[in-house]
Design an enzyme around this catalytic site. Structure first.
Site, PDB file in Angstrom:
ATOM      1  N   LYS A 100       9.546  34.349  18.141  1.00 59.83           N
ATOM      2  CA  LYS A 100      10.831  33.881  18.700  1.00 59.83           C
ATOM      3  C   LYS A 100      10.718  32.542  19.411  1.00 59.83           C
ATOM      4  O   LYS A 100      11.634  31.727  19.375  1.00 59.83           O
ATOM      5  CB  LYS A 100      11.388  34.954  19.642  1.00 59.83           C
ATOM      6  CG  LYS A 100      10.459  35.285  20.809  1.00 59.83           C
ATOM      7  CD  LYS A 100      10.183  36.760  20.947  1.00 59.83           C
ATOM      8  CE  LYS A 100       8.888  36.968  21.703  1.00 59.83           C
ATOM      9  NZ  LYS A 100       8.509  38.297  21.995  1.00 59.83           N
ATOM     10  N   VAL A 125      13.728  38.954  16.671  1.00 62.50           N
ATOM     11  CA  VAL A 125      14.732  39.388  17.654  1.00 62.50           C
ATOM     12  C   VAL A 125      14.812  40.909  17.640  1.00 62.50           C
ATOM     13  O   VAL A 125      15.054  41.520  16.598  1.00 62.50           O
ATOM     14  CB  VAL A 125      16.125  38.802  17.324  1.00 62.50           C
ATOM     15  CG1 VAL A 125      17.161  39.293  18.333  1.00 62.50           C
ATOM     16  CG2 VAL A 125      16.087  37.280  17.297  1.00 62.50           C
ATOM     17  N   ILE A 129      14.928  46.436  15.269  1.00 59.44           N
ATOM     18  CA  ILE A 129      16.370  46.515  14.953  1.00 59.44           C
ATOM     19  C   ILE A 129      16.705  45.433  13.918  1.00 59.44           C
ATOM     20  O   ILE A 129      16.431  44.259  14.154  1.00 59.44           O
ATOM     21  CB  ILE A 129      17.249  46.273  16.208  1.00 59.44           C
ATOM     22  CG1 ILE A 129      16.852  47.221  17.346  1.00 59.44           C
ATOM     23  CG2 ILE A 129      18.725  46.403  15.872  1.00 59.44           C
ATOM     24  CD1 ILE A 129      17.636  46.974  18.647  1.00 59.44           C
ATOM     25  N   LYS A 198      15.412  34.826  21.945  1.00 58.67           N
ATOM     26  CA  LYS A 198      16.034  35.702  20.948  1.00 58.67           C
ATOM     27  C   LYS A 198      17.532  35.401  20.823  1.00 58.67           C
ATOM     28  O   LYS A 198      18.083  35.358  19.722  1.00 58.67           O
ATOM     29  CB  LYS A 198      15.807  37.167  21.344  1.00 58.67           C
ATOM     30  CG  LYS A 198      14.334  37.564  21.307  1.00 58.67           C
ATOM     31  CD  LYS A 198      14.095  38.889  22.021  1.00 58.67           C
ATOM     32  CE  LYS A 198      12.622  39.262  22.054  1.00 58.67           C
ATOM     33  NZ  LYS A 198      12.331  40.370  22.974  1.00 58.67           N
TER      34      LYS A 198
END
Ligand code: HSE
Length: 421
Positions: A100, A125, A129, A198
């Site tokens: 990131k 990020v 997920i 992020k």
């Protein structure tokens, strides 16, 4: 067959190599081709690695190797990985990165260098997920109204412990480090920088905004005290470190700071080390994404999803735009941010103090929503707790300066938190 070279064989790199081998049945079926982790690059050859691939300390064995198709960059840092990723792309290799910080500074340079070569970064990020894919692909029909995210598991873990168990900031930071949640330098976590990196990546996909960490408001959780936590509860809020990217009529706010979050908001219910992101699109409405934001296997899950996409022949555009936005968005100055605020003011217990405080706010055009006074004296002062209606950051900052000049308040006696409802 597709051969993968991994630069950085730490927790995530080890998981990438092992999952590629152990889940090769499902991975090759989904990719349509066998994907083989081939070489790993490390700084310290003496350290034992739990992988069964060849290990070297020479990155050119991956980057300049004609047999390597995909370079996975998991080394961390900014300029060193930038040079390596650039060279890998110039050598015609596809790249997957979880870095990131690299993207917070160099995503637009890298997009240019990559051209039509895939450079994917799902793991950068919120670890496991799939938020990058959701924003780049799943939500691409929408104008994005807002992104509100819990993007740093360390801070969320710490705040949850402070709120639920009354543990002190220092004790819970030590615990987070021992559990391995925090970055090598925990100021990246608690100072809000990790979350900011992020958020900037998400804001590029949502709004096409090319901003660097220095351009946005970043505040960490270092100043949150146990009293803030208990007062927040009294007002019906949780305290969360949030990344907020939001469109207004004047531009886009991009900011990271601790916030009082209404208990009604789904994000207020996200506890512990988990991450969550709420994305509101103009057509889809609110969508919520929840899951592990760190950890070897969870982050590797995203890295490998990118590798499979590349193997399937999917290409960019890296940041989600095939051409520039016709009516591009501007990043709003921090002073233009509009929010509701919470103020904790330690005041001398004298007649007229409440009136002086409220009239200072009124003079600054700030409307008060609620006031509480806590009479238990600390250093001979009582605490006034106020929440405001919406006003500009510039207004609240000016009012705070005015309040400091009141004899009954003075320097070092005001703390402010933004409210997100
Ligand atoms: N230190 C980060 C966190 C790890 O606490 O969320 C993943 O970026």
């Amino acid at each position: 067959m597709i051969r993968v070279g991994i630069i950085g064989v730490g927790t995530v790199g080890t998981s990438v190599a092992n999952i590629l081998q152990e889940n090769s049945d499902i991975i090759s079926a989904r990719a349509g081709v066998e994907i083989v982790p081939t070489i790993g690059v490390v700084k310290n050859l003496a350290k034992k690695r739990d992988v069964s691939i060849e290990i070297t300390d020479d990155p050119s064995r991956v980057i300049d190797n004609p047999d390597i198709d995909i370079v996975v960059e998991l080394m961390g840092g900014v300029e060193e990985p930038y040079a390596l990723v650039k060279r890998a792309l110039e050598n015609g290799k596809s790249v997957v990165t979880a870095n990131k910080a690299l993207l917070a500074y160099h995503r637009y340079d890298l997009q240019k260098i990559a051209g039509d070569l895939p450079l994917f970064y799902e793991a950068s990020v919120a670890g496991g997920i799939p938020i990058i894919g959701a924003l780049r692909n799943g939500l691409s029909a929408n104008h994005i109204e807002s992104i509100i995210g819990i993007l740093n598991g360390t801070c969320n873990y710490m705040l949850t412990k402070m709120i639920q168990e009354g543990v002190s900031y220092d004790a819970v930071l030590k615990e987070a480090q021992e559990l391995g949640y925090a970055e090598a330098d925990p100021t990246f976590d608690v100072g809000g920088f990790d979350a900011a990196h992020k958020l900037l990546i998400l804001a590029s996909i949502a709004y096409g905004i090319d901003a660097k960490p220095e351009d946005i408001l970043i505040e960490g959780i270092e100043k949150i005290s146990n009293s803030d936590v208990s007062f927040a509860k009294e007002f019906g809020y949780e305290i969360k470190l949030l990344g907020v990217a939001r469109k207004s009529t004047k531009g886009v706010e991009i900011r990271v700071h601790p916030a009082l979050v209404s208990k009604k908001h789904a994000i207020a219910k996200v506890d512990g080390v988990m991450n969550a992101i709420s994305v509101v699109g103009d057509r889809v409405g609110e969508t919520m994404f929840y899951g592990p934001g760190a950890g070897g296997d969870a982050t590797a899950s995203s890295v490998i999803a990118d590798i499979i996409e590349i193997a399937r022949g999917n290409r960019g555009p890296m940041l989600g735009y095939k051409k520039g936005l016709e009516s591009g968005f501007e990043l709003l100055e921090s002073s233009e941010i509009v929010s509701k605020y919470y103020l904790k003011i330690k005041v001398l217990d004298q007649p007229g103090v409440l009136a002086a405080v409220t009239s200072t706010l009124a003079d600054g055009g700030i409307s008060i929503s609620s006031v509480l006074q806590r009479d238990s004296k600390v250093e001979n002062r009582v605490r006034l707790l106020l929440t405001t209606h919406f006003c500009k950051e510039s207004q609240i900052n000016a009012a705070i300066e005015q309040l400091k000049s009141l004899e009954s308040v003075g320097e070092g006696n005001i703390s402010m938190l933004r409210i997100v409802e």
